[in-house]
Design a protein around this motif. Sequence first.
Motif, short mmCIF file in Angstrom:
data_model
loop_
_atom_site.label_atom_id
_atom_site.label_comp_id
_atom_site.label_asym_id
_atom_site.label_seq_id
_atom_site.Cartn_x
_atom_site.Cartn_y
_atom_site.Cartn_z
N THR A 1 -23.28 -26.58 -11.13
CA THR A 1 -22.99 -25.63 -12.21
C THR A 1 -23.90 -25.96 -13.39
O THR A 1 -24.11 -27.13 -13.69
CB THR A 1 -21.51 -25.75 -12.63
N ASP B 1 -23.15 -21.08 -11.08
CA ASP B 1 -21.72 -21.34 -10.98
C ASP B 1 -21.35 -21.87 -9.60
O ASP B 1 -21.32 -21.12 -8.63
CB ASP B 1 -20.98 -20.03 -11.29
N ASN B 2 -21.12 -23.15 -9.52
CA ASN B 2 -20.59 -23.77 -8.31
C ASN B 2 -21.39 -23.41 -7.05
O ASN B 2 -20.85 -22.87 -6.10
CB ASN B 2 -19.11 -23.38 -8.13
N VAL B 3 -22.66 -23.71 -7.07
CA VAL B 3 -23.52 -23.41 -5.92
C VAL B 3 -23.55 -24.59 -4.96
O VAL B 3 -23.75 -25.74 -5.37
CB VAL B 3 -24.95 -23.04 -6.39
N SER C 1 -24.88 -15.52 -11.06
CA SER C 1 -24.76 -16.99 -11.11
C SER C 1 -24.27 -17.63 -9.82
O SER C 1 -24.14 -18.84 -9.75
CB SER C 1 -23.85 -17.45 -12.25
N HIS C 2 -23.99 -16.83 -8.80
CA HIS C 2 -23.51 -17.39 -7.53
C HIS C 2 -24.57 -17.27 -6.44
O HIS C 2 -25.41 -16.39 -6.49
CB HIS C 2 -22.26 -16.65 -7.05
#
Lengths: 287, 285
Positions: A10, A25-27, A221-222
């Motif tokens: 993140t 975001d939380n990749v 963002s993902h």
Amino acid sequence: MAVIECKNLTYVYGEGTPFCRKAVDNVNLSIEKGEFIGVIGHTGSGKSTLIQTLNGLLRPTSGQVLLDGKDIWAEPKKIRQVRFRVGMVFQYPEHQLFEETVLKDISFGPSNMGLSPQEVEDRARRAAAFVGLSEDFLTKSPFELSGGEKRRVAIAGVIAMDPDVLVLDEPTAGLDPRGRDVLLTQITSYHKTRGNTVLLVSHSMEDIARTADRILVMNDSHAAMFAPTREVFARGAELERMGLRVPQITKILSMLRERGWPVGTALTMEEAVRELLPLLEKGGVRA
Amino acid sequence: MSEFISAQDVSFAYDPEEGQAPRNVLEGVSMRIRRGEFVALLGHNGCGKSTMAKLFNAMLLPTGGKVFVDGMDTVDEAVLYEIRRRVGLVLQNPDNQLVASVVEEDVAFGPENLGVPPEEIRRRVDEALKAVEMYDFRLNAPYKLSGGQKQRVAIAGIIAMQPDCIVLDEPTAMLDPRGRSEVLRTIHRLNREQGITIVLITHYMDEAVQADRVIVMDDGNVLTEGTPREVFSQVELLKKHQLDVPQATELTYRLRGMGFPMPCTLNEEECVEALAAYLPPVQAG
């Protein structure tokens, strides 16, 4: 074996300020050694932020980037070593040329790696050859060159550091069709010869279709998709909703498929012809 | 349609470096742009098309031949500002052409310099921003916009000067697919609804096929010109000069070469229709 892994990665810009924005975001993803990865996503999707965390230009807000299984931020003082191993070619890299001669410019990266002057020069010459710059270019000023040639000098400067992972952010933007073709051919042959890992960020779906084994699609963002090229481009409708496209040739075959003809997903002209020929021959109207 | 820009036997050479002979980047080029037309200008980097664009609004003056804009000779200094007002130029990098820190101030920059009265400026700025669908962003900072939005603001800045023609030099080269279609939609609408003449320089063949007319330049000369269908049906000529054709065009061209009598197609829809005519009927079930 995975060369790069992202775990719950993140990145937040301006944390604690009113302008705070989560760009990645939380990749979670894992890239194998020797793969050619295409990275697509519209402007603001988080792809540039993501690639800048891979060589430690940006430090994750939370989560990890692993290089050969080791957290690149385990020893922050050694982050320089990571930058030698994960080479980054930015957009419009020709703006970063500064030396008196092409050879000196290409040598700048490796000369910071503690190598002998001879080794530096050998590497610079090899790198120049990889991007198709002949011997007589080496003594020229980089500022005398055309846009496409300058860009090849900038890419050679990163290749000369002999990175295990080469990240290219829109290397063909602004080049004409011939320039794109030459550069892409050089990048793929470099990838084949060296067997290293390449990440290619591009808005040109045709370029991605030609080169990538797998595609990472960034959206909001993902990591929205991370799958073999053919599988990603078979999901044209989803990509269009994300502001992306598929290559025109892929689109043509998928339109035929929707109308009931049994054709597969084509990424290139050759594949499309191969899919269509048997059917056209059945149609029996060959002149 | 009447003639709006006319280049007659134009040559151009940039100032040579010391000790070197000047080299012509344009060698006796003639072309005409008609009022209200949407023209795409194609060619390799270095073929002279950007030089041509700058000659169209007197940013550069020909070293040989003449360029006329609406009948005015571009070398006539008395009409210089009039020419630049009538022919606006949009460049590739949006970050190099926005000057103000607020979108509406940026759009007002042109008309302010033309000495337009303040209340008239206000009206023009609002209209221009509405025309490019950026009115809601009028109080934003340009640096926070996406590339496609910035290009549309740059276009608004030109529209506020009420030009007859906009010349765009690879305006979408730095944009993502969404930004590209925003800009394309905007310039097509300006052409259609306000009758503004458009000259679009591009490397994207899918943009060129939407033009009324395509002019292909190669090595300082006009290689070929015509409607998109006339130009792109010459696949061999274009390939010989290492120029691209749309994938749809190439597919029907290749199949034609294999003995299937396909027409020249320019986009996905045409290509699918052409193929459908030759494919066996779809089996039910």
